[in-house]
Design an enzyme around this catalytic site. Structure first.
Site, PDB file in Angstrom:
ATOM      1  N   ASP A  62       0.832  -1.203   0.000  1.00 50.10           N
ATOM      2  CA  ASP A  62       0.000   0.000   0.000  1.00 50.10           C
ATOM      3  C   ASP A  62       0.874   1.264   0.000  1.00 50.10           C
ATOM      4  OD1 ASP A  62       0.884  -0.185   2.592  1.00 50.10           O
ATOM      5  OD2 ASP A  62      -1.072   0.105   3.520  1.00 50.10           O
ATOM      6  N   SER A  63       2.190   1.075   0.032  1.00 48.84           N
ATOM      7  CA  SER A  63       3.100   2.198  -0.211  1.00 48.84           C
ATOM      8  C   SER A  63       2.828   2.796  -1.590  1.00 48.84           C
ATOM      9  CB  SER A  63       4.565   1.735  -0.119  1.00 48.84           C
ATOM     10  OG  SER A  63       4.786   0.599  -0.929  1.00 48.84           O
ATOM     11  N   ASP A 101      -1.249  -5.992  -0.317  1.00 49.70           N
ATOM     12  CA  ASP A 101      -1.558  -5.398   0.982  1.00 49.70           C
ATOM     13  C   ASP A 101      -3.047  -5.163   1.131  1.00 49.70           C
ATOM     14  OD1 ASP A 101       0.539  -5.051   2.753  1.00 49.70           O
ATOM     15  OD2 ASP A 101       1.199  -3.157   1.869  1.00 49.70           O
ATOM     16  N   LYS A 131      -1.443  -9.249   2.759  1.00 49.18           N
ATOM     17  CA  LYS A 131      -0.622  -8.854   3.917  1.00 49.18           C
ATOM     18  C   LYS A 131      -1.417  -7.882   4.771  1.00 49.18           C
ATOM     19  CE  LYS A 131       3.183  -6.018   3.664  1.00 49.18           C
ATOM     20  NZ  LYS A 131       2.773  -4.851   4.489  1.00 49.18           N
ATOM     21  N   GLU A 133      -1.063  -5.410   8.540  1.00 45.94           N
ATOM     22  CA  GLU A 133      -0.214  -4.895   9.618  1.00 45.94           C
ATOM     23  C   GLU A 133      -0.789  -5.433  10.920  1.00 45.94           C
ATOM     24  OE1 GLU A 133       0.505  -0.686   9.224  1.00 45.94           O
ATOM     25  OE2 GLU A 133       1.136  -0.937   7.152  1.00 45.94           O
ATOM     26  N   GLU A 200       9.521  -4.382  10.070  1.00 45.73           N
ATOM     27  CA  GLU A 200       9.968  -3.094   9.510  1.00 45.73           C
ATOM     28  C   GLU A 200      10.502  -2.159  10.598  1.00 45.73           C
ATOM     29  OE1 GLU A 200       7.269  -1.048   6.866  1.00 45.73           O
ATOM     30  OE2 GLU A 200       8.548   0.722   6.792  1.00 45.73           O
TER      31      GLU A 200
END
Ligand code: KIV
Length: 286
Positions: A62-63, A101, A131, A133, A200
Site C-alpha cells: 500500500d506504499s 496489501d 498482507k 499490519e 519493519e
C-alpha cells in the site's frame, strides 16, 4: 514485452503463465532459515515483468499510495486501488509469488468484513496471499482468514498504517516496553497462521530475536540482516526519490538518469531535432 503492446498479446506473459508455477505460501514458509528470500514491491505490469526473474515474492504494497499516487501516508489507500495495482502486477509477472496489501480500514474490524475484503482481493487480482499490519487484536482476524483459505503475511514493528497513532515513520523497539510488545505481536501473528512476517524499522537485535522466536520466515525492511529475507520499496532502491530512509541501499540513480533523458528530449523538441527521418512514417512510393 513491447512497450505499448497490450499485455494479453505479450508472448512472454501468455507462454509462461500456463507452465510456470509460482511459489505459494507453504513454499515461502518452508524457506525458514534457508537461502534468504528476495522480495521487492511492485505496482505496475512493466516493473513486475522486470523484477519477476529476480524475486521470490512481489509485494503490491500500500506504499503505492505514497510512491505512485502522491499521498502523504498509506491511510488514504483504498481496496479498489489495491485491486487495480494487484491485477497489473499479476499480468506482468509469471514466476514470483504476488502478495497484495490489505489497505487501512479493510481488515481491522469485524472478522467477517476482513474475510469479505481479503476474498475480493484474492479473487479479483489472482494474487497468492494478502498482507496485514499485525498490531493488537489483529491476530484473531489473521486466524479467521487463514482458517478460511486465505494465506496471510503479517507486518510488525514500524506499521505505516498506524503512523497517525504511532507518531511518524520512526524506528521502533528501542525501549524495553515497545521491544517486548513487538516481539509479542510477531509471536501472535505467526501463531495465528501467518506464513511469513515482515519486520519493519526495528532496532538492531530485535529482528534477530523475532526471527529466532517464530517458526515462519521474517522479511526485513530496515531491520538488519538477521531476517530470513529482505524487502525494499523498489522505487527507493532504484533512486527515484531525492530522499530515502537510512536503511535503503540505492542500486541505481534513475531520478538522475530520467532527468538527463527528459532534458535531452526537451532540447531536441525545441531545436526541431526530434522527430528525425528515422522516427517518421513515409507514404509508399507510387
Ligand atoms: O507497503 C509496502 O510497501 C510495505 C513494505 C514496505 C514492506 O509494506
Amino acid at each position: 514485452m513491447t512497450a505499448g503492446a497490450p499485455l494479453e498479446e505479450s508472448s512472454a506473459v501468455s507462454s509462461h503463465s500456463q507452465s510456470v508455477k509460482r511459489p505459494a505460501a507453504p513454499d515461502i514458509a518452508a524457506r525458514k532459515g534457508k537461502t534468504p528470500i528476495v522480495c521487492l514491491t511492485a505496482y505496475t505490469a512493466p516493473m513486475a515483468e522486470i523484477l519477476d526473474a529476480h524475486c521470490d515474492l512481489l509485494l503490491v504494497g500500500d506504499s503505492v499510495g505514497m510512491v505512485v499516487h502522491g499521498l502523504p501516508n498509506t491511510v488514504g489507500v483504498t481496496l479498489e486501488m489495491m485491486i487495480l495495482h494487484g491485477q497489473a502486477v499479476m499480468r506482468g509477472s509469471t514466476r514470483a509469488m504476488v502478495v497484495v496489501d490489505m489497505p487501512f480500514g479493510s481488515y481491522e474490524g469485524a472478522a467477517e468484513l476482513a474475510y469479505e475484503n481479503a476474498a475480493r482481493l484474492m479473487k479479483e487480482t489472482g494474487a497468492q496471499a494478502v498482507k496485514v499490519e499485525a498490531g493488537g487484536a489483529i491476530a484473531r482476524n489473521i486466524d479467521y482468514l487463514v482458517q478460511r483459505g486465505i494465506p496471510v503475511m503479517g507486518h510488525v514493528g514500524l506499521r505505516p498504517q498506524a503512523v497517525l497513532t504511532d507518531g511518524g515513520f520512526k524506528a521502533k523497539g528501542k525501549g524495553e516496553g515497545e521491544r517486548q510488545r513487538i516481539l509479542d505481536e510477531a509471536r501472535a501473528t505467526a501463531e495465528a497462521g501467518a506464513f511469513a512476517v515482515v519486520v519493519e524499522g526495528v532496532a538492531e537485535g530485535l529482528a534477530r530475536e523475532i526471527t529466532e522466536a517464530i517458526a515462519v520466515p521474517t522479511i526485513g525492511i530496515g531491520a538488519s540482516a538477521g531476517c530470513d529475507g529482505q524487502i525494499l520499496v523498489t522505487d527507493d532502491m532504484l533512486g527515484l526519490f531525492d530522499w530515502t530512509p537510512k536503511f535503503v541501499r540505492r542500486y541505481a540513480d534513475l531520478r538522475g538518469e530520467i532527468t538527463k533523458a527528459v532534458g535531452r528530449y526537451a532540447d531536441d523538441v525545441r531545436a526541431r531535432r526530434f522527430p528525425g527521418p528515422a522516427e517518421i512514417y513515409f507514404a509508399k512510393a507510387g
